[in-house]
Design an enzyme around this catalytic site. Structure first.
Site, PDB file in Angstrom:
ATOM      1  N   SER B  95     -23.721 -24.171  69.320  1.00  0.00           N
ATOM      2  CA  SER B  95     -24.631 -25.203  67.829  1.00  0.00           C
ATOM      3  C   SER B  95     -25.373 -24.315  66.802  1.00  0.00           C
ATOM      4  O   SER B  95     -26.030 -24.831  65.964  1.00  0.00           O
ATOM      5  CB  SER B  95     -25.662 -26.601  68.840  1.00  0.00           C
ATOM      6  OG  SER B  95     -27.083 -24.972  68.768  1.00  0.00           O
ATOM      7  N   LYS B 138     -34.571 -30.954  67.765  1.00  0.00           N
ATOM      8  CA  LYS B 138     -33.970 -29.782  66.889  1.00  0.00           C
ATOM      9  C   LYS B 138     -35.350 -30.450  65.710  1.00  0.00           C
ATOM     10  O   LYS B 138     -35.478 -29.711  65.532  1.00  0.00           O
ATOM     11  CB  LYS B 138     -32.785 -29.409  67.029  1.00  0.00           C
ATOM     12  CG  LYS B 138     -32.242 -28.721  68.089  1.00  0.00           C
ATOM     13  CD  LYS B 138     -30.754 -28.926  68.003  1.00  0.00           C
ATOM     14  CE  LYS B 138     -29.804 -27.940  69.082  1.00  0.00           C
ATOM     15  NZ  LYS B 138     -28.177 -28.557  68.712  1.00  0.00           N
TER      16      LYS B 138
END
Ligand SMILES: [Ca+2]
Ligand SMILES: [Ca+2]
Ligand SMILES: [Ca+2]
Ligand SMILES: [Ca+2]
Ligand SMILES: [Ca+2]
Ligand SMILES: [Ca+2]
Ligand SMILES: [Ca+2]
Ligand SMILES: [Ca+2]
Ligand SMILES: [Ca+2]
Ligand SMILES: [Ca+2]
Ligand SMILES: [Ca+2]
Ligand SMILES: [Ca+2]
Lengths: 198, 198, 198, 198, 198, 198
Positions: B95, B138
């Site tokens: 990611s 996140k």
């Protein structure tokens, strides 16, 4: 008390600080360089974090060579060897990053490392200095080895509280945020060209 | 709150978002480059998925260099080093792909990454942005770090529902499908050539 | 239904079919290429059979370049990168061989892969297509993804019996014995040079 | 008693001292060199500490070539091979460092190693000699092999107390701090150019 | 019955014989070659004995190129790829040595392998043919595959006793001692240059 | 009895002696060489001691090329391949050192190895011959294979006592201390240039 002085008498050797099983210790990072190949040889039974740390130190010094008073082309077609004695003792961790970078910068500028200076700190590719662990033990080891100046990461400044007062009294601490500041503290001044009367 | 600003002040550093054992975290991808060798050096204790991710990021930026405003020959006979501090913490996963690609594009264009922007997303060789996990953590980490703009994969748009309303109110989200869109959001404008009166 | 179309809009991407733990799936093979080095970079957590498959695909396309409308010297001093997203999912097996070869041929001819076409088949160094397993699951996955044309190995023709009639009715199957036949089915026609009136 | 004499009759062989499971032993380090490649080939079932030791020895000799009477360009585009017989016996540890460096210096200067000299000591990249273990066993092995001169690290001087008096009476010990001192003791004088009357 | 004929229709494919868990089998060795690099790429999930076998085959053909009607410089700056389908089936052992050498010689001479010929035998660097195991199963597999000529090592001649008489009656056996003899049996004659009237 | 004669009929093959689980055995070391690369390819399932032994043999022959009647530049830009059949049998140990060196010297001088000669001995980088184990079994194997001359290390001379008298009566033993002596015994004389009357 004279070991650091002897070791760092020539350019390319910097004095680092480490945590061991039984407290702190002083270690010396040695750098040499030869023409050809652009390899990075690492010895001293370094673990993989410390090997990466060496690669980061080399790239960091090279990427901002100008900032540290180095010509870019010093690095072209040239290999480097970093060694951390003693050869049989395994070592690991990122906290010798600035010591490795300083050994390289010393080698390449020809400016010896000041023999009173020990240092600890992780270095990033952009030359930032990140915090490390074991500050108290490292400072005590520096003190025991007769060092009087210790370069530490700015973000470890608070950890100095743990260092006994009498030790703090005998030492100067240099909290830094960047590799530039490390080199300002650690390297002897460049030899002045001698004036020659004509 | 000022760390991302300091870190990304120079071209070649991009701010990523990661999921850790204890929530989310901000990470910085640093890129440098030197002439010679066409190697890709990777440090930061990256796992094999993340190492592949770095190779994909480099190839993706190179394969469509023109689209990103880069000359093809910028890459010829040139090596790159990507580092993700802190050096001793293992990291893995795909990611950070767009963060790595952005760090490289920033380095090569000389355009710094906007210091308010964090990002997460897998990148493919063709520059597509694939969805990632842990969006909520996140985003919360980005918010805690003072970031105000978050680049996310289009296919994670629905996951924004899980982000508390007061956080969403204070942030702007940029769902993207391609690396082009990432760079449009993330990079500072190219410095305008200064007009010089004659 | 539009993913394959978007993915294969540019040359260098081919649509493959895989068997997973829970049925079949569509995968995309992406190919890029850069000057220098004659390396083959492989990403996407490929197992060793699949890595070999990629080497075979490259050699097969290169060995008979003329047959596929490619200049020999396209391959000289040029490196290739094949990636199979998603980057974190391990993949293995020989059955993406023709998909990899097709992605490379598409890249090198500049002819995009037809977006309705999925394919499965092992490829040999001489460009023969060998049979694969899991045909039924793969065809169902192709159907679910909106593909209408499936390239299969001639020697898997009998396995089509296992595919439900209503699926077979909506799809066209292309049993092939050679890579030439694969490319005939899979690649868009070469763009015709535009006639320019003078 | 004549083995060391025979072995060291040609330049490129130095006599080292080792500790084994059953006491001490004499070992011979052989060095050869060929044009091309700048490789370092190591044989003799050397462990990883000893392999690093060989790299350090080569870099140390090369880095200060001038100090040892060697031209810098002796090393350019030249490969070295260090072997430590017997070929089937595993060996490890840093204490053959000065022996390896001496074998290389002997090879490159063309000056044979004095056949009465055995040596033990770790070498650093800067040519410093660090202390080693097992001094007593090593000295006894040197004595048994008929050697009369033993080069030891300065910091092992105190360990000589453990060596029986009658052995000490028959041998000369040469405590050293640097590789320069090792070579001064160990190498035969350079052959004098023969005066030619005209 | 027609598989070997189809497979070996082009130069660079030779038909080998293998022992499997359940009897014997026919395998095809495919060879291709590209300019550049002098690498040897091996695929087909080959075990380490078989990989070495491929290296031996290449060296054997190259070392005595003249004897096999090949120009020495055919091999210079040229890479080879040997593949043994099927790609997912692990294979090992030395007995495909002559098959690999034959595939290479076929490729380099442009002479196809005779489609009726199967072969088994270890090859040495000097082109000698050493005996192999499982002759009976291999011959039966060749027979079942419609092959009529089998090249075997001279030292396996006695093993033909184990082959059923009716099989022996329908096949010709070619016991050989050297690679030269293998190629005499296995390769189609060189195409005659067409006479052109002027 | 004729195998060694056939094997060694061409330059580059030397006959060695080995100890196996069930006694001694004769083995053949084959050497070939091709222009380019300066690689050393080793096959025959050699263990790591034996691989090192091959490197030592090559370096030993190269380092003292002149002493063995070889031009230095024979080795430049040239690769070597050493193979020890049978390819599937693992082999290890240092005692084929002189056999490997002899195969290389034979190849490079064009002088075949005398077909009556078998040999065993470790070789060092300086061309010394060190003792080996299993002398009795090796000599018996040589005898059984019809060899009449056996090269052995000087330091194994005493082990000949263990060889039965009738075997000793039928063989000649050649104890040696150096590779020079091995080659004197083992290689056929150089072909004399034919005198040409003018
Ligand atoms: Ca580790
Ligand atoms: Ca640390
Ligand atoms: Ca992994
Ligand atoms: Ca992830
Ligand atoms: Ca596998
Ligand atoms: Ca499969
Ligand atoms: Ca070790
Ligand atoms: Ca079959
Ligand atoms: Ca094996
Ligand atoms: Ca076999
Ligand atoms: Ca071993
Ligand atoms: Ca042995």
């Amino acid at each position: 008390f004279r070991e650091a002085a002897e070791r760092t008498a020539v350019p390319g050797v910097a004095t680092g600080l480490a945590v061991t099983g039984s407290g702190g210790d002083v270690l010396f990072v040695e750098a040499t360089s030869v023409p050809g190949g652009e390899k990075l040889v690492l010895t001293g039974q370094l673990g993989d974090v410390m090997k990466e740390s060496a690669q980061i130190a080399l790239s960091a010094v090279r990427a901002r060579a100008g900032e540290y008073g180095l010509e870019d082309d010093l690095f072209e077609n040239r290999s480097f060897h970093l060694h951390v004695p003693a050869g049989a003792i395994p070592k690991d961790g990122p906290s010798a990053g600035i010591t490795m970078a300083t050994a390289l910068a010393s080698l390449l500028t020809g400016r010896p490392v000041r023999h009173t200076v020990g240092m600890t700190g992780e270095v990033t590719l952009q030359g930032r200095v990140l915090p490390i662990g074991g500050l108290k033990q490292k400072v005590l080891a520096a003190h025991a080895a007769g060092l009087t100046d210790v370069v530490i990461p700015e973000r470890n400044r608070a950890d100095l509280d743990d260092v006994p007062q009498h030790v703090r009294d005998e030492m100067a601490f240099h909290p830094v945020m960047s590799l530039s500041e490390v080199l300002d503290v650690a390297l002897e001044p460049a030899a002045k060209p001698v004036d020659v009367a004509l």
